[in-house]
Write an enzyme that holds these catalytic residues in place. Structure first.
Site, PDB file in Angstrom:
ATOM      1  N   LYS A 108       0.828  -1.217   0.000  1.00 44.88           N
ATOM      2  CA  LYS A 108       0.000   0.000   0.000  1.00 44.88           C
ATOM      3  C   LYS A 108       0.859   1.262   0.000  1.00 44.88           C
ATOM      4  CE  LYS A 108      -2.437  -0.775   3.688  1.00 44.88           C
ATOM      5  NZ  LYS A 108      -1.885  -2.120   3.974  1.00 44.88           N
ATOM      6  N   SER A 167       1.297   1.180  13.163  1.00 44.91           N
ATOM      7  CA  SER A 167       2.006   0.402  14.181  1.00 44.91           C
ATOM      8  C   SER A 167       3.340  -0.041  13.586  1.00 44.91           C
ATOM      9  CB  SER A 167       1.173  -0.800  14.625  1.00 44.91           C
ATOM     10  OG  SER A 167       0.756  -1.570  13.526  1.00 44.91           O
ATOM     11  N   ASP A 190       6.768   3.678   6.882  1.00 46.40           N
ATOM     12  CA  ASP A 190       5.810   3.954   5.809  1.00 46.40           C
ATOM     13  C   ASP A 190       5.443   5.435   5.765  1.00 46.40           C
ATOM     14  OD1 ASP A 190       5.848   1.280   5.236  1.00 46.40           O
ATOM     15  OD2 ASP A 190       3.898   0.833   6.124  1.00 46.40           O
TER      16      ASP A 190
END
Length: 228
Positions: free
Chosen positions: A16, A42, A55
């Protein structure tokens, strides 16, 4: 006019962030001003500046607007486990309303394109009676689906698309991301997905061990997201 989309995945670890960053880079190449939000993450690392998520940092690198980390990733949790479990262990409550407020702040900051990246799959729990899928519903924004091309992806993609529609949201497009380089019958799987998913294919991203989002951008077409 700001266009905002929620990026969902067929599962966790389907790329993603890689695809979201690629879409941001593709938009930037067209001269668009971009921003992104990873509302909850997380698997964060403690730094001198506080908890940081790999990310979210990648999204921050890929977008063109200069936003503080806390606006890109307002909820950072240390353990690399399901967000609702990590939050419970940290004594925190994951509130959709608060997430929506942060997202609206970014959406009103003047970007041409805002991408809000989810966590895990569509029905990732936030608490006993809440799910991350409630966030795009609260914001009333369309969804981009990242399909991790591997065995089982057709079922996962169709079920996710069905859930998105049942939640009253539009599926704006999908991306085929080859998370493996040894998928059996890749073209046949792609053809099946194209015939069954009710949304335009935004790109076919080949397997890239280096996961460089700039290379991913070369395989993505954001034109369907920009049409009236």
């Amino acid at each position: 006019m700001t266009r905002t989309f929620f990026v969902a995945g067929t599962d966790t670890e389907v790329g993603k962030t890689y695809v979201t960053a690629g879409l941001l880079a593709s938009a930037a190449a067209r001269g668009l001003k971009t921003a992104a939000v990873k509302p909850v993450a997380s698997g964060c690392t403690e730094t001198e500046d506080g908890l940081r998520n790999e990310d979210a940092l990648q999204l921050q690198e890929a977008m063109t607007m200069d936003l503080p980390y806390q606006q890109v990733n307002p909820i950072a949790l240390e353990p690399a486990i399901a967000p609702h479990i990590a939050a419970r262990e940290a004594g925190r409550v994951l509130d959709v309303g608060r997430m929506a407020g942060v997202c609206r702040g970014v959406m009103s900051a003047g970007a041409d394109l805002v991408l809000i990246e989810g966590a895990g799959g569509w029905r990732t729990p936030l608490g006993p009676r809440s799910f991350l899928s409630q966030l795009p519903r609260e914001l009333d924004i369309p969804v981009i689906l990242v399909v991790g091309m591997q065995l089982g992806c057709i079922n996962h993609a169709l079920l996710t698309a069905e859930a998105v529609r049942r939640d009253g949201l539009a599926l704006a497009g999908w991306v085929a991301n080859f998370v493996r380089d040894d998928m059996a019958r890749p073209q046949e799987n792609l053809a099946t997905l194209q015939s069954l998913l009710p949304a335009p294919l935004l790109g076919i991203v080949p397997h890239d061990p280096g996961a460089d989002f700039r290379r991913a951008a070369e395989h993505l077409d954001i034109s369907p997201l920009l049409s009236p």
